[in-house]
Write a protein that holds these residues in place. Sequence first.
Motif, PDB file in Angstrom:
ATOM      1  N   PHE A 261      -7.726  82.133  66.259  1.00 56.93           N
ATOM      2  CA  PHE A 261      -7.563  82.961  67.290  1.00 56.93           C
ATOM      3  C   PHE A 261      -8.700  82.524  68.239  1.00 56.93           C
ATOM      4  O   PHE A 261      -9.143  83.284  69.115  1.00 56.93           O
ATOM      5  CB  PHE A 261      -7.932  84.486  67.037  1.00 56.93           C
ATOM      6  N   SER A 262      -9.129  81.212  68.176  1.00 55.46           N
ATOM      7  CA  SER A 262     -10.152  80.778  68.915  1.00 55.46           C
ATOM      8  C   SER A 262      -9.281  80.512  70.236  1.00 55.46           C
ATOM      9  O   SER A 262      -8.387  80.055  70.386  1.00 55.46           O
ATOM     10  CB  SER A 262     -10.710  79.291  68.490  1.00 55.46           C
ATOM     11  N   THR A 263      -9.898  80.641  71.357  1.00 53.92           N
ATOM     12  CA  THR A 263      -9.433  80.951  72.806  1.00 53.92           C
ATOM     13  C   THR A 263      -9.273  79.462  73.529  1.00 53.92           C
ATOM     14  O   THR A 263      -8.455  79.529  74.636  1.00 53.92           O
ATOM     15  CB  THR A 263      -9.850  81.818  73.622  1.00 53.92           C
ATOM     16  N   LEU A 264      -9.720  78.434  73.049  1.00 54.70           N
ATOM     17  CA  LEU A 264      -9.778  77.398  73.762  1.00 54.70           C
ATOM     18  C   LEU A 264      -8.517  76.750  74.064  1.00 54.70           C
ATOM     19  O   LEU A 264      -8.000  76.215  75.027  1.00 54.70           O
ATOM     20  CB  LEU A 264     -10.747  76.176  73.173  1.00 54.70           C
ATOM     21  N   SER A 265      -7.606  76.979  72.952  1.00 54.76           N
ATOM     22  CA  SER A 265      -6.269  76.296  72.815  1.00 54.76           C
ATOM     23  C   SER A 265      -5.234  76.958  73.813  1.00 54.76           C
ATOM     24  O   SER A 265      -4.543  76.337  74.547  1.00 54.76           O
ATOM     25  CB  SER A 265      -5.572  76.229  71.445  1.00 54.76           C
TER      26      SER A 265
END
Lengths: 283, 297
Positions: free
Chosen positions: A159-163
């Motif tokens: 759920f990291s938002t960079l992608s």
Amino acid sequence: MKFKNKIVHIILILFCLLFILPLLMIFSGSFENQSQLTENLEPVFKSVNSESKARWYVIPMYPTLKSYVEILFDSPEFFIMFWNSCKLVFPILLGQLIVNTPAAWGFARYDFKWKNTLFTLYIVLMLMPFQSTMVSNYIVLNYLKLLNTRSGIIFPAIFSTLSVFIMYRFFKGIPKTVIEAARMDGAGEFQIFVTIGIPMGAPGIASAMVLGFLEYWSMIEQPLAFLEDKTLWPLSLYTPDITPELTGVYLVSSVIILIPTLLIFLTGQKYLEKGIQASGLKE
Amino acid sequence: MKMLLKKSRKNQNYIYRNSKKESLTGWMFILPSLAGVSIFYLIPFADVVRRSVTEGMGVRFVGLRNYITVLENEAFLLASANTIKFMLLCIPLLLIFSLLFGVIIKSLNGKAGIYKTAFLVPLAVPVASIVLMWRFLFHENGFFSMLAVSILGNPIDFMNTDLAVYVLIISYLWKNTGYDMILWIAGLSGIPSSLYEAASVDGAGRFKQFFYITLPNLRGMLFIIFILSVINSFKVFREAYLIGGNYPHTSMYMLQHLFNNWFVALDIEKLCAGAVIISIATSALIIFFRNSIQGGK
């Protein structure tokens, strides 16, 4: 003018050599005979200034594959760590693909209340260093009983938002007319996402995946903090107590750690560049 | 702009009937991600903020006491000072260095693929691979020390003195020049070539063109690259950890070391207050950067 150009090329070549030199030396060192390596590198393992100085031959003096054989057959722990890395990185990337691709599509192609606020929040999260999310991660992992498990590393990373941000940039670039044409043909919204969004945004998805792979293959902060059990540790935390006599094995392990990222890098350089550019587009 | 939007809405409407459906579809697409982000980041962060003003167990309100403890903590001051000093040294260096190579490579007009690859390769090298190499380069009996002997006459130990921070700076430059260079090249490509043509008709030389056309036009890009460089500078902990372990030389002691050590001691009060401080500092930087872009336009 011609002469000037030549000078530019020479300067560039010198700097490029400087940038890839550590890599070349790791490769050449991994083929060096152990006794030669011990002799060459012993000085940098002494804590005091010694008479003899360290050496590193760019071309091995006595080339051999002995260190490779040793690590391939005698170091099971190294391969456990290699698989540990795979068991973290691939679920993370798969999860990002499933969760973040539609999210990026939603942000890029639809208007809804709170959208801009939410997207700003995503950008802020993407820019936060690990230090500021570390305790929150700990609290939630503790609550969900995920501490000291692989899932405890995998889920927050998915759920990291960079992608989301990178794929968003590419989805945004799809012309509106294409989508409206599909709507007129009676295609459903999900169908449009699958048949138009994914194929046309494929370069963006690839960019996010390449950047993600490089990031997670060498992640250190998260496993160091949340994996107490060393048998779960990924390769990026592989720091054997190097002694002069083990430098050969260590160099071979360095090469093996490096090969997957180098392969991904060389095949996906185009996407890596696009991904970097997308991370820099202003919102 | 507004007119255009209205127009496209109108066009959509006869296919779409109402925007309620559109908004619902949008929510459906982001829902899985939003749920995860909330569970793993937003809600626990709110809890961290709450805990930062309470006692260890998270019950009794103590005001700003935890913040004062953190701000008076010597290790925190050392680690912050090191981190800030590191950023002040390495970020300007990186920006100039990568811009220089970006401009040169851009001027080669696409015949520079191999150079780009060379500059980007370090990005693909996991830190664990280069630990021995770094030791060979920076140890007192290593390569740079020998270079120092032949120039200055005495060896230099980079690993266990105040110079340790330079090891990190070189690692950082080595790793991030390619990344920033790609961004600069993207910025350079966005400058219309007609500007340069007009300038050379007016008789402006290369340097004049660089200072009066290139630099002002890269202004928006500069702040973005600056922010991304700050973010990447936090990751230098990886090098610091693998070279120096949990307690490296004091000049290499970064915020991440401190957080890890608090973490091992499970000092939740300090961790929470520290996390909030770092988040506020980073957000302040981001707001500064957003405003700067808008101000620059």
